[in-house]
Design a protein around this motif. Structure first.
Motif, PDB file in Angstrom:
ATOM      1  N   PHE A 181       7.522  -4.902  11.992  1.00 25.89           N
ATOM      2  CA  PHE A 181       7.117  -3.714  11.239  1.00 25.89           C
ATOM      3  C   PHE A 181       5.954  -4.038  10.300  1.00 25.89           C
ATOM      4  O   PHE A 181       4.953  -3.327  10.254  1.00 25.89           O
ATOM      5  N   GLN A 182       6.090  -5.133   9.569  1.00 22.88           N
ATOM      6  CA  GLN A 182       5.045  -5.492   8.600  1.00 22.88           C
ATOM      7  C   GLN A 182       3.743  -5.793   9.314  1.00 22.88           C
ATOM      8  O   GLN A 182       2.668  -5.422   8.856  1.00 22.88           O
ATOM      9  N   PHE A 183       3.852  -6.492  10.442  1.00 21.81           N
ATOM     10  CA  PHE A 183       2.628  -6.850  11.157  1.00 21.81           C
ATOM     11  C   PHE A 183       1.929  -5.597  11.684  1.00 21.81           C
ATOM     12  O   PHE A 183       0.741  -5.390  11.475  1.00 21.81           O
ATOM     13  N   ILE A 184       2.690  -4.748  12.343  1.00 20.59           N
ATOM     14  CA  ILE A 184       2.097  -3.547  12.934  1.00 20.59           C
ATOM     15  C   ILE A 184       1.564  -2.614  11.842  1.00 20.59           C
ATOM     16  O   ILE A 184       0.447  -2.104  11.934  1.00 20.59           O
ATOM     17  N   ALA A 185       2.361  -2.427  10.799  1.00 20.01           N
ATOM     18  CA  ALA A 185       1.952  -1.494   9.745  1.00 20.01           C
ATOM     19  C   ALA A 185       0.703  -1.997   9.027  1.00 20.01           C
ATOM     20  O   ALA A 185      -0.165  -1.207   8.648  1.00 20.01           O
ATOM     21  N   THR A 186       0.592  -3.300   8.857  1.00 17.28           N
ATOM     22  CA  THR A 186      -0.587  -3.827   8.181  1.00 17.28           C
ATOM     23  C   THR A 186      -1.830  -3.686   9.067  1.00 17.28           C
ATOM     24  O   THR A 186      -2.905  -3.330   8.588  1.00 17.28           O
ATOM     25  N   LEU A 187      -1.669  -3.914  10.375  1.00 12.69           N
ATOM     26  CA  LEU A 187      -2.807  -3.677  11.280  1.00 12.69           C
ATOM     27  C   LEU A 187      -3.252  -2.222  11.199  1.00 12.69           C
ATOM     28  O   LEU A 187      -4.438  -1.913  11.215  1.00 12.69           O
ATOM     29  N   ARG A 188      -2.264  -1.323  11.111  1.00 15.45           N
ATOM     30  CA  ARG A 188      -2.579   0.098  11.039  1.00 15.45           C
ATOM     31  C   ARG A 188      -3.350   0.413   9.750  1.00 15.45           C
ATOM     32  O   ARG A 188      -4.347   1.126   9.763  1.00 15.45           O
ATOM     33  N   MET A 189      -2.885  -0.149   8.637  1.00 16.84           N
ATOM     34  CA  MET A 189      -3.561   0.083   7.361  1.00 16.84           C
ATOM     35  C   MET A 189      -4.992  -0.433   7.413  1.00 16.84           C
ATOM     36  O   MET A 189      -5.906   0.194   6.881  1.00 16.84           O
ATOM     37  N   ARG A 190      -5.169  -1.574   8.041  1.00 19.66           N
ATOM     38  CA  ARG A 190      -6.529  -2.138   8.120  1.00 19.66           C
ATOM     39  C   ARG A 190      -7.427  -1.260   8.974  1.00 19.66           C
ATOM     40  O   ARG A 190      -8.593  -1.052   8.659  1.00 19.66           O
ATOM     41  N   HIS A 191      -6.845  -0.755  10.056  1.00 23.02           N
ATOM     42  CA  HIS A 191      -7.589   0.156  10.926  1.00 23.02           C
ATOM     43  C   HIS A 191      -8.023   1.385  10.129  1.00 23.02           C
ATOM     44  O   HIS A 191      -9.175   1.819  10.186  1.00 23.02           O
ATOM     45  N   GLN A 192      -7.099   1.924   9.335  1.00 21.31           N
ATOM     46  CA  GLN A 192      -7.419   3.125   8.561  1.00 21.31           C
ATOM     47  C   GLN A 192      -8.437   2.811   7.458  1.00 21.31           C
ATOM     48  O   GLN A 192      -9.325   3.625   7.198  1.00 21.31           O
ATOM     49  N   ALA A 193      -8.307   1.635   6.860  1.00 18.51           N
ATOM     50  CA  ALA A 193      -9.272   1.263   5.825  1.00 18.51           C
ATOM     51  C   ALA A 193     -10.675   1.183   6.417  1.00 18.51           C
ATOM     52  O   ALA A 193     -11.649   1.633   5.808  1.00 18.51           O
ATOM     53  N   ARG A 206      10.451   7.489   2.067  1.00 19.41           N
ATOM     54  CA  ARG A 206      10.586   6.065   2.419  1.00 19.41           C
ATOM     55  C   ARG A 206       9.615   5.184   1.630  1.00 19.41           C
ATOM     56  O   ARG A 206       9.623   3.976   1.783  1.00 19.41           O
ATOM     57  N   ARG A 207       8.740   5.773   0.859  1.00 23.07           N
ATOM     58  CA  ARG A 207       7.675   5.065   0.144  1.00 23.07           C
ATOM     59  C   ARG A 207       6.793   4.290   1.126  1.00 23.07           C
ATOM     60  O   ARG A 207       6.525   3.114   0.969  1.00 23.07           O
ATOM     61  N   GLU A 208       6.400   4.990   2.179  1.00 23.97           N
ATOM     62  CA  GLU A 208       5.570   4.358   3.215  1.00 23.97           C
ATOM     63  C   GLU A 208       4.343   5.201   3.514  1.00 23.97           C
ATOM     64  O   GLU A 208       3.802   5.171   4.611  1.00 23.97           O
ATOM     65  N   GLN A 209       3.878   5.963   2.533  1.00 26.00           N
ATOM     66  CA  GLN A 209       2.746   6.841   2.789  1.00 26.00           C
ATOM     67  C   GLN A 209       1.450   6.065   2.897  1.00 26.00           C
ATOM     68  O   GLN A 209       1.263   5.044   2.254  1.00 26.00           O
ATOM     69  N   SER A 210       0.545   6.598   3.729  1.00 23.26           N
ATOM     70  CA  SER A 210      -0.805   6.047   3.764  1.00 23.26           C
ATOM     71  C   SER A 210      -1.753   7.221   3.570  1.00 23.26           C
ATOM     72  O   SER A 210      -1.633   8.221   4.248  1.00 23.26           O
ATOM     73  N   SER A 211      -2.677   7.079   2.667  1.00 25.26           N
ATOM     74  CA  SER A 211      -3.558   8.159   2.189  1.00 25.26           C
ATOM     75  C   SER A 211      -2.927   9.525   2.430  1.00 25.26           C
ATOM     76  O   SER A 211      -1.850   9.790   1.946  1.00 25.26           O
ATOM     77  N   VAL A 225       0.846  -1.194   0.000  1.00 27.85           N
ATOM     78  CA  VAL A 225       0.000   0.000   0.000  1.00 27.85           C
ATOM     79  C   VAL A 225       0.883   1.246   0.000  1.00 27.85           C
ATOM     80  O   VAL A 225       0.656   2.192  -0.766  1.00 27.85           O
ATOM     81  N   GLY A 226       1.927   1.227   0.832  1.00 35.23           N
ATOM     82  CA  GLY A 226       2.834   2.372   0.918  1.00 35.23           C
ATOM     83  C   GLY A 226       3.465   2.672  -0.438  1.00 35.23           C
ATOM     84  O   GLY A 226       3.548   3.827  -0.856  1.00 35.23           O
ATOM     85  N   GLN A 227       3.884   1.625  -1.133  1.00 32.18           N
ATOM     86  CA  GLN A 227       4.504   1.808  -2.443  1.00 32.18           C
ATOM     87  C   GLN A 227       3.503   2.418  -3.428  1.00 32.18           C
ATOM     88  O   GLN A 227       3.836   3.334  -4.174  1.00 32.18           O
ATOM     89  N   ALA A 228       2.261   1.894  -3.412  1.00 38.75           N
ATOM     90  CA  ALA A 228       1.250   2.359  -4.361  1.00 38.75           C
ATOM     91  C   ALA A 228       0.853   3.805  -4.073  1.00 38.75           C
ATOM     92  O   ALA A 228       0.789   4.640  -4.976  1.00 38.75           O
ATOM     93  N   VAL A 229       0.585   4.105  -2.798  1.00 37.17           N
ATOM     94  CA  VAL A 229       0.155   5.465  -2.457  1.00 37.17           C
ATOM     95  C   VAL A 229       1.280   6.452  -2.759  1.00 37.17           C
ATOM     96  O   VAL A 229       1.048   7.538  -3.301  1.00 37.17           O
ATOM     97  N   ILE A 238      16.426   4.019   1.682  1.00 39.27           N
ATOM     98  CA  ILE A 238      15.567   4.941   2.431  1.00 39.27           C
ATOM     99  C   ILE A 238      14.366   4.199   3.007  1.00 39.27           C
ATOM    100  O   ILE A 238      13.947   4.432   4.136  1.00 39.27           O
ATOM    101  N   ASN A 239      13.811   3.301   2.216  1.00 39.63           N
ATOM    102  CA  ASN A 239      12.645   2.519   2.656  1.00 39.63           C
ATOM    103  C   ASN A 239      13.040   1.638   3.849  1.00 39.63           C
ATOM    104  O   ASN A 239      14.115   1.029   3.851  1.00 39.63           O
TER     105      ASN A 239
END
Lengths: 621, 228
Positions: A559-571, A357-362, A317-321, A532-533
């Protein structure tokens, strides 16, 4: 079995890892237990136990402290107290005491061992180390997805664009129109209680009210359509599209077990098709003005939701956004150059922070700067000022709001020739002041967009050469990286903070994601690697003097686990029509996820501790 | 029967000499725990009965639930719940509480068999009950009718302990404060939604663990501190 022990069975069945046992094994389990009671303030597990046991808390609370007396965990109802039965954690030395009057169920280690032998999934909980447990959780997380994100596979409930907008049948037509205007919808669902009774659309307001000369004070029931075609929320997207074109409607109420949960429109379906990064980037390249770019960028939150629905990880998601943000920035630069003419000297547009870092979320704030060639003449400054302002304003209109700290190219301080930027970095590293450290998340995570002459590359190499050699600077960065500590875990419905304090919500960004980003930055700077990422930094430094291979792998998983939980929360929030934030409430996540989060926190904490020790030791050596 | 104030142990020895062979005699052949024994070394049986009413002479036992405690630990493997056969129609007032229907009661086992097993499990143990007078009255009456003599057993009444503890602290209390579940809440005990003989026996067992933990200060206490 006896109904009274059924209650104990049900208690076990709803708590991990006993929930992994088959029903008939759970039926027998209560009879293997004994029950003990401990007053608040007693040692736990008790010193008088004659057989080694696993302790399951039924009521009460237990504080666990390490050898230094620091609180490491707090157990509550349903939690297991680590005991000699846990072979993998036997080495952990801790002492426990009840913090409340406590009733515990005791399962003899002998029985536990038998269950572990006979039930593989159950055994994994005990056999696996914290790192292994998190790794397998991550695998499950990656396997979960609902396949590719197209209308062929996505379900209607994931397409509902917004929260349900509804009114009662007795609402006046005027009020109904107001609700529709306020919520910017073209149709309104009419319900009596939870029962769907009808619907009105813009067209009904025109033809059945205005044209028919009906009073606006009449109840909305007088103009609503009562016989409605509906659609079940688990219908596939393409079936919804077929239904709509077959009966020639643009709106369908969505039902879940007979209850209205929302409305789906043809525009939701069309938007879904087009809300993918490739489409967006294509549209952005063709956009003729900042206004059009702003319209396109309003679809970024949807992009995030759809990717998450499609099973993407936070990294993807970070890469795409970020790809979309990069495209917007580049297009704004092109539009600016069209307006202002070609630049007088070569320049590089620098982006910092999560975009770099290519880690943006919305939507994030914008962090950027401008670097131009040293041979620029003083009068050239005016050109770059106008260029910077054009892009900064354009990004703000696109939802990437002005940086609160004014770290933007429109600020003359961050719009400088190469030689000044070199001086900035040399100063920061020689005299790491608090301000410089605060800016480190922007300026040590820096990437160039639109850099025709490779100006930034030169600067970046210079910075890496400096940082590799500068232990004192790294030591300051380490201290800075240890500022954000993960919590210890959860206690009941609270987040347990080091020192025993409780929080109602988890600031998942500052307590879970930032600590890893900060660690990875220190590793990258001390090893002098250009990545950077965060994940790329961890990969690039794994096995160097900066960090061990295992340590880097564990941090990556955390990192992947926490960041994915965060993305799901935001979704979830975006889907509910709320503004996405970083505050996760403990009851929003399952008990299992809490367990994994706790594992992730403890891995991060371990890495923070070891980094802290290394540099403290280094400083006094 | 041996007159008050003889201890259960003295009465047990006295009755043992007169008892006929059978479950009661077997029960009586095991000595009672000594009152000076540290309570953490004794074994207990916490029991609760569901009955058709409150009068042991006229009412029937419908079910019996019990669980054994070894020192300060409840052994759930020992938990038993037995329905007792009764030909009598169950009064609605009591059916509402224990939810045992006439049909279930008709499928129950004969009281004699249930009581024989109960006595075998009770031998050598201290009996725990909440408001023990009811359990003692019904069990003793049944023993007398079926085996010739009443029940002799050292008893801990968790309700009496609670009352004494309120009084010792000069604390005002209402009748409802002495109810099993209300007392359980004071000690942070889990509350069973199901209400039957075994869940109440277990609740009484847990209540006793809590009361004892509060009384002994981690240093143990003689059994006599808790006995009736």
């Amino acid at each position: 079995m006896d109904v009274e022990l059924l209650e104990i069975r049900d208690f076990l069945a709803t708590h991990h890892p006993f929930d992994l046992l088959p029903g008939e094994v759970l039926d027998q389990l209560p009879r293997k237990l004994s029950v003990r009671y401990f007053r608040r303030g007693t040692r736990f597990p008790p010193p008088d136990a004659d057989t080694p046991c696993l302790y399951i808390l039924r009521r009460g609370a237990v504080d666990l402290r390490d050898a230094r007396g620091e609180l490491v965990s707090k157990l509550a109802e349903g939690d297991l107290c680590p005991t000699p039965c846990h072979t993998s954690e036997a080495a952990t030395s801790f002492s426990g005491a009840t913090a409340e009057d406590t009733l515990a169920y005791l399962l003899p280690c002998k029985e536990l061992d038998r269950l572990r032998r006979e039930h593989v999934l159950f055994a994994e909980h005990f056999d696996h180390s914290v790192a292994e447990r998190l790794r397998s959780a991550l695998e499950v997380m990656r396997e979960e997805p609902t396949a590719g994100a197209g209308l062929m596979t996505v379900r209607v409930h994931d397409l509902i664009g917004r929260a349900l907008v509804r009114a009662d049948p007795d609402t006046s037509i005027r009020e109904a129109a107001r609700i529709m205007t306020e919520n910017r919808v073209s149709s309104l669902i009419i319900t009596a209680g939870e029962q769907l009774v009808g619907m009105i659309t813009d067209r009904d307001l025109r033809s059945r009210c205005i044209v028919a000369g009906r009073s606006y004070d009449d109840p909305v029931r007088s103009i609503m359509t009562e016989r409605l075609q509906t659609i079940e929320s688990d219908t596939l997207g393409f079936q919804a599209l077929i239904t709509m074109s077959r009966i020639n409607v643009h709106h369908l109420p969505v039902l879940d077990h007979g209850k209205v949960v929302g409305m789906i429109s043809t525009s939701d379906l069309v938007r879904f098709q087009s809300a993918n990064a490739v489409y967006l980037v294509g549209d952005i390249r063709k956009a003729p003005s900042p206004e059009v770019l702003a319209q396109i960028s309003s679809r970024v939150p949807e992009l995030q939701v759809h990717l998450i629905t499609g099973g993407a990880t936070a990294d993807q998601v970070g890469q795409a956004v970020t790809a979309v943000t990069d495209a917007l920035t580049l297009r704004l630069l092109e539009l600016a150059e069209e307006q202002l003419g070609p630049p007088p000297v070569p320049y590089a547009w620098l982006v910092g922070g999560s975009q770099a870092r290519r880690e943006q979320s919305s939507y994030s704030d914008q962090d950027n700067g401008l670097l131009y060639a040293d041979h620029a003449k003083p009068e050239d400054e005016a050109y770059f000022e106008r260029l910077a302002r054009f892009v900064n304003d354009g990004l703000n209109a696109c939802g990437y709001y002005y940086c609160p700290g004014d770290v933007m190219a429109s600020n003359p301080k961050w719009r400088q020739p190469l030689r000044i930027w070199r001086k900035y970095f040399a100063n920061w590293m020689e005299r790491p002041e608090p301000m410089a450290l605060m800016l480190s998340s922007v300026f040590f995570d820096l990437r160039a967009l639109h850099d025709t002459e490779g100006l930034y590359e030169e600067l970046h190499e210079y910075v890496l050469d400096l940082s590799r050699a500068n232990r004192i600077f790294i030591a300051y960065m380490v201290a800075n990286a240890l500022k954000h500590r993960p919590p210890l875990g959860f206690f009941r419905n609270f987040v347990l903070i080091s020192g025993g304090e409780h929080d109602n919500t988890l600031d998942i960004k500052h307590r879970g994601i930032v600590p890893v980003i900060d660690l990875a930055r220190v590793y990258a700077l001390s090893a002098g690697v250009p990545q950077i990422n965060t994940i790329e930094r961890l990969d690039a430094t794994a096995g160097t003097q900066a960090v061990s291979r295992d340590g880097a792998a564990n941090l990556k998983d955390a990192f992947q686990f926490i960041a994915t939980l965060r993305m799901r929360h935001q979704a979830r929030q975006i889907r509910q029509g709320k503004k996405a934030d970083n505050y996760l409430s403990p009851d929003e996540i399952t008990r299992l996820e809490r367990g994994h989060l706790k594992d992730a926190f403890s891995l991060i904490n371990t890495m923070q501790e070891s980094l802290g020790q290394r540099y403290q030791a280094g400083r006094f050596a | 029967m041996a007159p008050w104030p003889f201890t259960p142990e003295l009465r047990r020895r006295w009755l043992l000499r007169k008892a006929q062979p059978g479950p009661l005699r077997d029960y009586l052949s095991v000595p009672c725990a000594a009152p000076r024994l540290d309570y953490r070394r004794a074994t207990y049986l916490a029991v609760d009965l569901e009955t058709t009413g409150l009068d042991p002479k006229r009412d029937d036992i419908l079910s019996i639930g019990y669980v054994i405690l070894r020192g300060n630990s409840v052994d759930l493997a020992s938990a038993r719940h037995r329905l007792v056969h009764t030909a009598r129609a169950i009064p609605e007032a009591s059916a509402v509480i224990h939810q045992i229907t006439d049909d279930q009661a008709a499928r129950g086992e004969p009281l004699e068999a249930v009581l024989a097993d109960f006595l075998a499990d009770l031998a050598g143990k201290v009996m725990i009950a909440h408001h023990a007078r009811v359990e003692q009255g019904f069990l003793s009456t049944a023993c007398k009718r079926l085996f010739g003599h009443g029940l002799v057993v050292p008893i801990i009444d968790t309700q009496a302990i609670a009352r004494r503890s309120f009084e010792r602290r000069h604390q005002a209390y209402k009748g409802s404060d002495l109810r099993l579940h209300n007392l359980g809440e004071r000690y942070n005990l889990p509350r069973n939604k199901a209400h039957n003989a075994l869940s109440d026996a277990l609740a009484a067992a847990e209540l006793f663990l809590a009361q004892a933990a509060y009384a002994d200060g981690g240093k143990g206490a003689p059994l006599r501190d808790f006995l009736q």
